[in-house]
Design a protein around this motif. Structure first.
Motif, PDB file in Angstrom:
ATOM      1  N   ILE A 169       0.840  -1.196   0.000  1.00 50.83           N
ATOM      2  CA  ILE A 169       0.000   0.000   0.000  1.00 50.83           C
ATOM      3  C   ILE A 169       0.874   1.244   0.000  1.00 50.83           C
ATOM      4  O   ILE A 169       0.594   2.229  -0.671  1.00 50.83           O
ATOM      5  CB  ILE A 169      -0.942  -0.011   1.221  1.00 50.83           C
ATOM      6  CG1 ILE A 169      -1.919  -1.185   1.103  1.00 50.83           C
ATOM      7  CG2 ILE A 169      -1.681   1.313   1.335  1.00 50.83           C
ATOM      8  CD1 ILE A 169      -2.838  -1.338   2.274  1.00 50.83           C
ATOM      9  N   VAL A 170       1.981   1.143   0.744  1.00 50.01           N
ATOM     10  CA  VAL A 170       2.812   2.341   0.905  1.00 50.01           C
ATOM     11  C   VAL A 170       3.752   2.545  -0.281  1.00 50.01           C
ATOM     12  O   VAL A 170       3.835   3.650  -0.826  1.00 50.01           O
ATOM     13  CB  VAL A 170       3.614   2.265   2.220  1.00 50.01           C
ATOM     14  CG1 VAL A 170       4.439   3.532   2.395  1.00 50.01           C
ATOM     15  CG2 VAL A 170       2.670   2.080   3.402  1.00 50.01           C
ATOM     16  N   VAL A 171       4.483   1.464  -0.676  1.00 45.01           N
ATOM     17  CA  VAL A 171       5.497   1.664  -1.726  1.00 45.01           C
ATOM     18  C   VAL A 171       5.221   0.871  -3.007  1.00 45.01           C
ATOM     19  O   VAL A 171       5.997   0.950  -3.948  1.00 45.01           O
ATOM     20  CB  VAL A 171       6.911   1.292  -1.210  1.00 45.01           C
ATOM     21  CG1 VAL A 171       7.301   2.182  -0.043  1.00 45.01           C
ATOM     22  CG2 VAL A 171       6.982  -0.177  -0.833  1.00 45.01           C
ATOM     23  N   GLY A 172       4.166   0.095  -3.032  1.00 37.33           N
ATOM     24  CA  GLY A 172       3.903  -0.726  -4.212  1.00 37.33           C
ATOM     25  C   GLY A 172       4.507  -2.117  -4.042  1.00 37.33           C
ATOM     26  O   GLY A 172       5.264  -2.366  -3.096  1.00 37.33           O
ATOM     27  N   ALA A 173       4.151  -3.002  -4.920  1.00 37.02           N
ATOM     28  CA  ALA A 173       4.646  -4.375  -4.789  1.00 37.02           C
ATOM     29  C   ALA A 173       4.848  -4.989  -6.170  1.00 37.02           C
ATOM     30  O   ALA A 173       4.348  -4.493  -7.171  1.00 37.02           O
ATOM     31  CB  ALA A 173       3.642  -5.210  -3.979  1.00 37.02           C
ATOM     32  N   ASP A 174       5.632  -6.078  -6.192  1.00 36.73           N
ATOM     33  CA  ASP A 174       5.783  -6.850  -7.429  1.00 36.73           C
ATOM     34  C   ASP A 174       5.157  -8.215  -7.219  1.00 36.73           C
ATOM     35  O   ASP A 174       5.436  -8.890  -6.238  1.00 36.73           O
ATOM     36  CB  ASP A 174       7.267  -7.033  -7.765  1.00 36.73           C
ATOM     37  CG  ASP A 174       7.897  -5.707  -8.143  1.00 36.73           C
ATOM     38  OD1 ASP A 174       7.283  -4.982  -8.955  1.00 36.73           O
ATOM     39  OD2 ASP A 174       8.965  -5.372  -7.591  1.00 36.73           O
ATOM     40  N   TYR A 175       4.274  -8.586  -8.120  1.00 37.14           N
ATOM     41  CA  TYR A 175       3.669  -9.908  -8.017  1.00 37.14           C
ATOM     42  C   TYR A 175       4.324 -10.830  -9.038  1.00 37.14           C
ATOM     43  O   TYR A 175       4.312 -10.560 -10.230  1.00 37.14           O
ATOM     44  CB  TYR A 175       2.157  -9.831  -8.251  1.00 37.14           C
ATOM     45  CG  TYR A 175       1.419  -9.438  -7.013  1.00 37.14           C
ATOM     46  CD1 TYR A 175       0.786 -10.398  -6.221  1.00 37.14           C
ATOM     47  CD2 TYR A 175       1.376  -8.113  -6.621  1.00 37.14           C
ATOM     48  CE1 TYR A 175       0.125 -10.040  -5.070  1.00 37.14           C
ATOM     49  CE2 TYR A 175       0.716  -7.742  -5.479  1.00 37.14           C
ATOM     50  CZ  TYR A 175       0.092  -8.709  -4.701  1.00 37.14           C
ATOM     51  OH  TYR A 175      -0.566  -8.357  -3.574  1.00 37.14           O
ATOM     52  N   ASN A 176       4.877 -11.919  -8.537  1.00 34.95           N
ATOM     53  CA  ASN A 176       5.564 -12.857  -9.402  1.00 34.95           C
ATOM     54  C   ASN A 176       4.793 -14.161  -9.388  1.00 34.95           C
ATOM     55  O   ASN A 176       4.812 -14.895  -8.410  1.00 34.95           O
ATOM     56  CB  ASN A 176       6.989 -13.060  -8.859  1.00 34.95           C
ATOM     57  CG  ASN A 176       7.747 -14.081  -9.667  1.00 34.95           C
ATOM     58  OD1 ASN A 176       7.168 -14.793 -10.496  1.00 34.95           O
ATOM     59  ND2 ASN A 176       9.034 -14.177  -9.423  1.00 34.95           N
ATOM     60  N   TYR A 177       4.066 -14.426 -10.481  1.00 32.14           N
ATOM     61  CA  TYR A 177       3.319 -15.692 -10.463  1.00 32.14           C
ATOM     62  C   TYR A 177       3.689 -16.583 -11.637  1.00 32.14           C
ATOM     63  O   TYR A 177       2.866 -17.120 -12.340  1.00 32.14           O
ATOM     64  CB  TYR A 177       1.804 -15.462 -10.373  1.00 32.14           C
ATOM     65  CG  TYR A 177       1.230 -14.520 -11.382  1.00 32.14           C
ATOM     66  CD1 TYR A 177       0.755 -15.002 -12.594  1.00 32.14           C
ATOM     67  CD2 TYR A 177       1.143 -13.165 -11.118  1.00 32.14           C
ATOM     68  CE1 TYR A 177       0.215 -14.148 -13.518  1.00 32.14           C
ATOM     69  CE2 TYR A 177       0.595 -12.310 -12.041  1.00 32.14           C
ATOM     70  CZ  TYR A 177       0.130 -12.798 -13.246  1.00 32.14           C
ATOM     71  OH  TYR A 177      -0.423 -11.950 -14.160  1.00 32.14           O
TER      72      TYR A 177
END
Ligand SMILES: Nc1ncnc2c1ncn2[C@@H]1O[C@H](COP(=O)(O)OP(=O)(O)O)[C@@H](O)[C@H]1O
Ligand code: SF4
Ligand SMILES: [Mg+2]
Lengths: 339, 341
Positions: free
Chosen positions: A79-87
């Motif tokens: 929420i604060v800095v973003g994320a990377d989703y690796n699927y």
């Protein structure tokens, strides 16, 4: 004043953190209690064609095997800095504020919410203007003509308005006023036109939902205004205002209504804040693609990240509305000290 | 004709329990520059009288009859709109509790400015100057700063001063003060009363002071009207009322009057019993259930309503006792008692 606002802002952030933890815990536990495993959750992201091995890897990459705390930490950080989703097939960047990925559409939730927010805001603000004017005006007249036919009739309608559910009044108004009907005032439902595209079309497409939603709230505001006016018009300061030789109109509006308005303002702010999370029933009845409709669709398709996103956005607006209302309170009532 | 004349004024309220005869046949006169004290226990109809003069009795529900002449104009039959234009300008009122009588959401200055601008078509700046001037005249220190305070930021005494400034802002010819000091503590009471006396001399208005406490009107009033159960039971000059009162109820009020040389709580002879119901007014003399001399009127007290009769030089009394007997009772039984304590 400034320290008060800072303290309230910090408190608001704490509130949101608590809400997010609670909802996260619930949405973490609910599927697992229903028998889902990390793998079956991951399977929703990689698709049906994937084999068991791929699913396992995906579950690991998405972090579904980590403890609750770690998963929440990742969510909060997103929420604060973003994320990377690796699927597996690729890495998806989910920029801040990242409220997670939909199981079904594999799209991040936040941009979805952003496209729906204008609909919900349009609906809420338009309805709010109508219900505030209609409700307060009805309440004032009822209070001044207490016991008259107007008072009794409008209070009966108000009672109905408070008690009748939206899907009833909504359908009644659809039957009466929608396209092709005797009192047609709107185009076929479900076509929201953004304000900046065509303001006239925007208002036209929202007219019915506005009236339906406003009716529900106007009823409550009429009753609230009426009782508030009955009380303030009996105050000593009203007698003083009359003793000065003010006309009755000034006595009623400048002195009476001013005194009765404070509680109305409070409720108004809170109602508006809550409505930013979507007017679920109105949006579904009129097929408006707002936050409320989004939430209903998410719940029926068990798309938990979406539901969680709606909960958090709603919580955000409620916390914000609370703060604004408290600040306004001090502006409206000079006796209130913000400390 | 006097500046203010009330002629057989009656204000009755129909209620579910019956007809409340709050004011029942009140007659008096008042000249400019003079002060009338209206005294009576609570519920005797004092406030209703003053509100009726200003046309502020609850319009629709009240039944009002009689005449109110103000400077040659009759107000009971005048249109509500006309009476409104007189309110605040020709006649103004000071209320009992200045905290509840001032609007909590507007500054003191805004409320005075408003009162002034209803009747004077001047700019806000001019009205504000006038308000500062008025606040200074009623003894509020630093008026140019205090004008922007809210009522709750004032002390009780300061609030009452501000209320007086508001009432006087349009230089009214008739000023009615309804229990102006009741909500204040004793030292402040004295200051406010001094202020009102000074201002009245300065403005030369007719002043009506309403109170349940004879002590309040003792020094200020030229005339005093004692009310009981919506009626006048004794009327006279302040000297008449304090030196040769003739009504048993007035004796009672004098006996229960707090005095500077006595502790405030210590009452000499409080009037026994409770004020009368205004719906089922006691038969005959309304005071008879509480009157110690009821037995001396030969059975007339509870059958015949006594008339308000002149005893001497404009001094009016409503009592069946013969004049000589009243005077004898006052001289021999009441006065020595009052002075001995
Ligand atoms: N609007 C009203 N309706 C019914 N009764 C009233 C109303 N106003 C005053 N009264 C009654 O009139 C009586 C006199 O009241 P008031 O003039 O206020 O007495 P006080 O001498 O204490 O000022 C009281 O018994 C009161 O209950
Ligand atoms: S008329 Fe009788 S009861 Fe009434 S005050 Fe006089 S003495 Fe008392
Ligand atoms: Mg009173």
């Amino acid at each position: 004043m400034v320290t008060y606002i800072i303290r309230r802002l910090i408190w608001g952030v704490v509130m949101l953190a608590i809400v997010s933890m609670t909802t996260f815990a619930i949405f973490f536990l609910v599927p697992r209690l229903a028998g889902a495993t990390s793998d079956s959750l991951a399977a929703r992201y990689v698709g049906r064609t994937a084999n068991a091995e791929q699913v396992k890897i995906a579950a690991e990459r998405l972090g579904f095997n980590d403890p609750l705390i770690v998963q929440y930490g990742r969510f909060a950080k997103g929420i604060v800095v973003g994320a990377d989703y690796n699927y597996g097939p690729g890495v998806e960047r989910c920029p801040a504020p990242c409220l997670g990925y939909s199981f079904l559409t594999r799209l991040p939730v936040w941009p979805d919410l952003l496209t729906r927010l204008p609909v919900t805001i349009s609906l809420a603000l338009g309805a709010a203007v109508i219900w505030l004017i209609a409700g307060v005006a009805t309440g004032v007249v009822s209070a001044l003509r207490r016991g008259s036919f107007f008072d009794r009739a409008s209070m009966s309608i108000a009672l109905a308005g408070v008690s009748l559910p939206i899907f009833f009044t909504g359908i009644v108004s659809l039957v009466l006023f929608s396209y092709g009907r005797p009192f047609a005032i709107t185009a076929p439902g479900g076509s929201f036109t953004p304000f900046f595209t065509n303001p006239v079309q925007w208002a036209y497409s929202l007219l019915l939902p506005w009236i339906t939603l406003a009716f529900l709230y106007a009823a409550g505001y009429a009753r609230l205004t009426r009782s508030g006016m009955l009380e303030t018009m009996n105050e000593d300061y009203i007698r003083t205002a009359r003793a000065k030789g003010l006309t009755e109109r000034v006595v009623v509006f400048k002195h009476g209504l001013r005194g009765a308005l404070t509680p109305i303002l409070t409720i108004f702010g809170l109602d508006l804040g809550l409505l930013m999370g979507g007017a679920v029933l109105t949006e579904s009845t009129f097929s408006l693609p707002g936050i409320g409709k989004y939430a209903i669709d998410a719940i029926t398709s068990q798309d938990l990240p979406k539901v969680m996103g709606v909960v958090l956005v709603t919580a955000f607006f409620v916390v914000l509305a609370n703060l604004v209302v408290d600040l306004l309170y001090a502006v409206v009532d000079p006796r209130v000290r913000l400390t | 004709m006097s500046f203010l004349e009330l002629n057989d004024l009656r204000v009755h309220f129909p209620t579910d329990d019956g007809l409340v005869k709050s004011v029942d046949g009140l007659t008096f006169k008042l000249e400019r520059g003079k002060t009338l004290g209206i005294v009576g226990e609570s519920g005797s109809g004092k406030s209703v009288t003053s509100l009726a003069i200003l046309g502020l009795h609850k319009g629709g529900r009240a039944m009002i009859s009689g005449e109110i002449w103000l400077d040659g104009e009759e107000l009971v039959s005048a249109s509500a709109e006309h009476v409104r234009t007189l309110r605040g300008k020709k006649m103004a009122m000071i209320f009992q509790d200045p905290l509840s009588a001032m609007h909590p959401y507007y500054t003191v200055g805004a409320q005075i400015v408003e009162a002034y601008r209803i009747h004077h078509h001047v700019s806000k700046a001019v009205a504000r100057k006038h308000a500062i001037d008025m606040l200074g005249r009623v003894g509020i220190p630093q008026p140019e700063r205090r004008i922007d305070s809210y009522p709750h930021e004032f002390s009780g005494g300061m609030r009452q001063r501000a209320m007086i400034a508001m009432a006087l802002s349009c230089d009214p010819e008739l000023l009615i003060a309804d229990e102006p000091t009741t909500a204040l503590d004793v030292t402040v009471q004295a200051q406010i009363l001094d202020l009102m006396r000074d201002l009245q001399q300065e403005f030369n208005s007719a002043l009506i002071i309403i109170t349940h406490d004879l002590g309040v009107v003792a020094e200020l009033s030229d005339d005093i009207l004692v009310m009981y159960g919506g009626k006048c039971i004794e009327y006279g000059t302040a000297e008449d009322i304090f030196e040769r009162p003739e009504h048993p109820y007035t004796w009672g009020l004098l006996g229960s009057m707090p005095r500077l040389d006595r502790a405030r709580t210590e009452r000499l002879m409080p009037i026994k019993g409770t004020p009368p119901s205004l719906i089922n007014v006691p038969s005959g003399c309304a005071f008879h259930p509480r009157c110690a001399f009821e037995g001396r009127t030969g059975g007339k007290a509870n059958t015949q309503v006594p008339e308000l009769l002149e005893t001497e030089g404009g001094h009016l009394v409503r009592c069946h006792l013969p004049r000589e007997e009243r005077r004898a009772i006052w001289e021999n039984e009441i006065k020595p008692n009052l002075e001995s304590v």
